[in-house]
Motif scaffolding. Structure first.
Motif, PDB file in Angstrom:
ATOM      1  N   GLN A   1       0.714  -1.194  -0.003  1.00 21.32           N
ATOM      2  CA  GLN A   1       0.312  -0.150  -0.041  1.00 21.32           C
ATOM      3  C   GLN A   1       0.936   1.356  -0.062  1.00 21.32           C
ATOM      4  O   GLN A   1       0.547   2.236  -0.721  1.00 21.32           O
ATOM      5  N   ALA A   2       2.048   1.161   0.824  1.00 22.04           N
ATOM      6  CA  ALA A   2       2.795   2.279   0.879  1.00 22.04           C
ATOM      7  C   ALA A   2       3.466   2.581  -0.368  1.00 22.04           C
ATOM      8  O   ALA A   2       3.810   3.921  -1.094  1.00 22.04           O
ATOM      9  N   LEU A   3       3.775   1.733  -1.239  1.00 25.57           N
ATOM     10  CA  LEU A   3       4.604   1.539  -2.452  1.00 25.57           C
ATOM     11  C   LEU A   3       3.583   2.295  -3.384  1.00 25.57           C
ATOM     12  O   LEU A   3       3.849   2.894  -4.339  1.00 25.57           O
ATOM     13  N   ARG A   4       2.370   1.950  -3.451  1.00 20.45           N
ATOM     14  CA  ARG A   4       1.168   2.112  -4.372  1.00 20.45           C
ATOM     15  C   ARG A   4       1.049   3.551  -4.403  1.00 20.45           C
ATOM     16  O   ARG A   4       0.811   4.293  -5.074  1.00 20.45           O
ATOM     17  N   GLU A   5       0.848   4.212  -3.124  1.00 18.91           N
ATOM     18  CA  GLU A   5       0.755   5.383  -2.717  1.00 18.91           C
ATOM     19  C   GLU A   5       1.774   6.252  -3.095  1.00 18.91           C
ATOM     20  O   GLU A   5       1.398   7.586  -3.773  1.00 18.91           O
ATOM     21  N   GLN A   6       2.899   5.857  -2.878  1.00 17.11           N
ATOM     22  CA  GLN A   6       4.219   6.899  -3.049  1.00 17.11           C
ATOM     23  C   GLN A   6       4.715   6.896  -4.355  1.00 17.11           C
ATOM     24  O   GLN A   6       5.175   7.885  -5.016  1.00 17.11           O
ATOM     25  N   LEU A   7       4.441   5.752  -5.224  1.00 17.84           N
ATOM     26  CA  LEU A   7       4.789   5.765  -6.474  1.00 17.84           C
ATOM     27  C   LEU A   7       3.618   6.108  -7.362  1.00 17.84           C
ATOM     28  O   LEU A   7       3.759   6.273  -8.578  1.00 17.84           O
ATOM     29  N   ASP A   8       2.491   6.100  -7.112  1.00 22.61           N
ATOM     30  CA  ASP A   8       1.270   6.749  -7.657  1.00 22.61           C
ATOM     31  C   ASP A   8       0.844   5.994  -8.705  1.00 22.61           C
ATOM     32  O   ASP A   8       0.834   6.349  -9.998  1.00 22.61           O
ATOM     33  N   PHE A   9       0.702   4.725  -8.554  1.00 22.08           N
ATOM     34  CA  PHE A   9       0.195   3.767  -9.803  1.00 22.08           C
ATOM     35  C   PHE A   9      -1.127   3.354  -9.441  1.00 22.08           C
ATOM     36  O   PHE A   9      -1.355   2.816  -8.327  1.00 22.08           O
ATOM     37  N   ASN A  10      -2.102   3.475 -10.298  1.00 20.53           N
ATOM     38  CA  ASN A  10      -3.532   2.766  -9.905  1.00 20.53           C
ATOM     39  C   ASN A  10      -3.804   1.576 -10.509  1.00 20.53           C
ATOM     40  O   ASN A  10      -3.541   0.482  -9.803  1.00 20.53           O
ATOM     41  N   PRO A  11      -4.272   1.555 -11.718  1.00 23.88           N
ATOM     42  CA  PRO A  11      -4.231   0.102 -12.334  1.00 23.88           C
ATOM     43  C   PRO A  11      -2.756  -0.695 -12.386  1.00 23.88           C
ATOM     44  O   PRO A  11      -1.812  -0.135 -12.316  1.00 23.88           O
ATOM     45  N   PHE A  12      -2.793  -1.938 -11.965  1.00 24.86           N
ATOM     46  CA  PHE A  12      -1.531  -2.509 -11.788  1.00 24.86           C
ATOM     47  C   PHE A  12      -1.744  -4.120 -12.150  1.00 24.86           C
ATOM     48  O   PHE A  12      -2.803  -4.675 -11.847  1.00 24.86           O
ATOM     49  N   VAL A  13      -0.665  -4.675 -12.315  1.00 22.88           N
ATOM     50  CA  VAL A  13      -0.601  -6.209 -12.522  1.00 22.88           C
ATOM     51  C   VAL A  13       0.335  -6.594 -11.171  1.00 22.88           C
ATOM     52  O   VAL A  13       1.417  -5.766 -11.264  1.00 22.88           O
ATOM     53  N   VAL A  14       0.031  -7.689 -10.906  1.00 23.38           N
ATOM     54  CA  VAL A  14       0.857  -8.174  -9.695  1.00 23.38           C
ATOM     55  C   VAL A  14       1.524  -9.442 -10.047  1.00 23.38           C
ATOM     56  O   VAL A  14       0.881 -10.482 -10.552  1.00 23.38           O
ATOM     57  N   PHE A  15       2.735  -9.697  -9.792  1.00 29.89           N
ATOM     58  CA  PHE A  15       3.558 -10.947 -10.273  1.00 29.89           C
ATOM     59  C   PHE A  15       4.401 -11.442  -8.808  1.00 29.89           C
ATOM     60  O   PHE A  15       4.961 -10.721  -8.399  1.00 29.89           O
ATOM     61  N   GLY A  16       3.880 -12.529  -8.218  1.00 32.39           N
ATOM     62  CA  GLY A  16       4.599 -12.909  -6.924  1.00 32.39           C
ATOM     63  C   GLY A  16       5.382 -14.224  -7.023  1.00 32.39           C
ATOM     64  O   GLY A  16       4.654 -15.242  -7.685  1.00 32.39           O
ATOM     65  N   HIS A  17       6.224 -14.251  -6.568  1.00 31.53           N
ATOM     66  CA  HIS A  17       7.128 -15.626  -6.398  1.00 31.53           C
ATOM     67  C   HIS A  17       7.165 -16.140  -5.216  1.00 31.53           C
ATOM     68  O   HIS A  17       7.388 -15.742  -4.164  1.00 31.53           O
ATOM     69  N   SER A  18       6.659 -17.326  -5.123  1.00 29.43           N
ATOM     70  CA  SER A  18       6.634 -18.332  -3.822  1.00 29.43           C
ATOM     71  C   SER A  18       5.551 -17.666  -2.876  1.00 29.43           C
ATOM     72  O   SER A  18       4.503 -17.481  -3.138  1.00 29.43           O
ATOM     73  N   VAL A  19       6.118 -17.294  -1.703  1.00 30.38           N
ATOM     74  CA  VAL A  19       5.224 -16.789  -0.868  1.00 30.38           C
ATOM     75  C   VAL A  19       4.799 -15.418  -1.231  1.00 30.38           C
ATOM     76  O   VAL A  19       3.476 -14.817  -0.922  1.00 30.38           O
ATOM     77  N   GLY A  20       5.475 -14.778  -2.209  1.00 28.21           N
ATOM     78  CA  GLY A  20       5.016 -13.515  -2.825  1.00 28.21           C
ATOM     79  C   GLY A  20       3.866 -13.810  -3.720  1.00 28.21           C
ATOM     80  O   GLY A  20       3.044 -12.817  -4.036  1.00 28.21           O
TER      81      GLY A  20
END
Length: 263
Positions: free
Chosen positions: A93-112
């Motif tokens: 959430q902090a990353l999203r707010e401060q880098l100011d991206f709204n639509p996004f795609v998320v790619f997680g490895h293992s526990v990510g």
């Protein structure tokens, strides 16, 4: 090949700063891809993959070190039993707010990968697509056996230096956070089922058939339980890190998945 601009970022949180890095093509098409690392990972351990992904997909790629990992601030204490689900409303959430991206795609490895699912649930209007790679959907005996084996390997002389290279003085915490969280009795009943049922966007579940930390039951469960359209991609003769073992295959699969209509 078009040029890729690389930037470093410091993200403020109530518990200290997070380190992030972004790879931006000169010409971009589509929402940025945010990478969520594994239990021992960090930005640096993605190595050349983020730049390759930005080049292949023509999108901005963002990776960050979770609190306690890599170049980010130390984590205050130990991980809670719901740390997988909590990341969406914490560092992400902090990353999203401060880098100011709204639509996004998320790619997680293992526990990510579990954390990526949590991000899709927390931001259903903004998350366009989810990619899980070698993700765990529940606590499996194979997963625990792989963790115990890794713990024994790190106890051998000189092995902790591998973690210290990337995590510095936080290396011992990183190892214990992984081992102690997954082997604890309180975590033994953890499942991703409830969150998977709330994922509405398309999902791609990628897994190696020789993954030492989880059988094919994990991607099968992810694909079966998500409410949105789901694709399953099992790589043959592949272990826990497909993007390192078969980068061209992963880049092609992700590019094709992202090119599909977002329904």
């Amino acid at each position: 090949m078009q040029p890729i601009s690389i930037e470093q970022h410091w993200i403020d949180t109530p518990h200290g700063q997070l380190f992030a890095q972004s790879w931006s093509p000169h010409v971009q098409h589509g929402a940025p891809i945010v990478l969520l690392h594994d239990s021992l990972g960090c930005v640096a351990l993605w190595r050349e993959f983020p730049e390759q992904l930005a080049q292949a997909c023509g999108r901005r790629v963002i990776a960050y070190d979770r609190l306690g990992f890599g170049r980010s601030a130390p984590f205050p204490g130990t991980l809670s039993a719901d740390f997988v689900e909590n990341e969406a409303l914490g560092g992400f959430q902090a990353l999203r707010e401060q880098l100011d991206f709204n639509p996004f795609v998320v790619f997680g490895h293992s526990v990510g990968g579990g954390m990526a699912v949590g991000c899709a649930v927390a931001y259903p209007q903004a998350c366009q697509q989810v990619i899980t790679e070698s993700a765990q959907a529940f606590v499996e005996d194979r997963t625990l056996a792989g963790i115990r084996d890794a713990e024994r390997q790190f106890a051998e002389p000189g092995q902790m230096a591998r973690l210290q290279k990337y995590h510095g003085e936080k290396a011992h915490w990183v190892l214990r956070a992984w081992v102690d969280s997954w082997l604890s009795e309180t975590f033994s009943q953890w499942r991703l089922d409830a969150q998977l049922s709330r994922v509405r966007c398309p999902t791609l579940a990628v897994h190696g058939d020789r993954d030492e930390f989880g059988s094919a039951l994990h991607p099968q469960r992810i694909a079966a339980l998500t409410a949105g359209a789901a694709s399953l991609h099992i790589l043959l003769d592949c272990g826990h890190v497909p993007h390192r073992e078969y980068p061209d295959t992963i880049l092609a699969a992700v590019s094709a998945f992202l090119a599909q209509p977002n329904v």
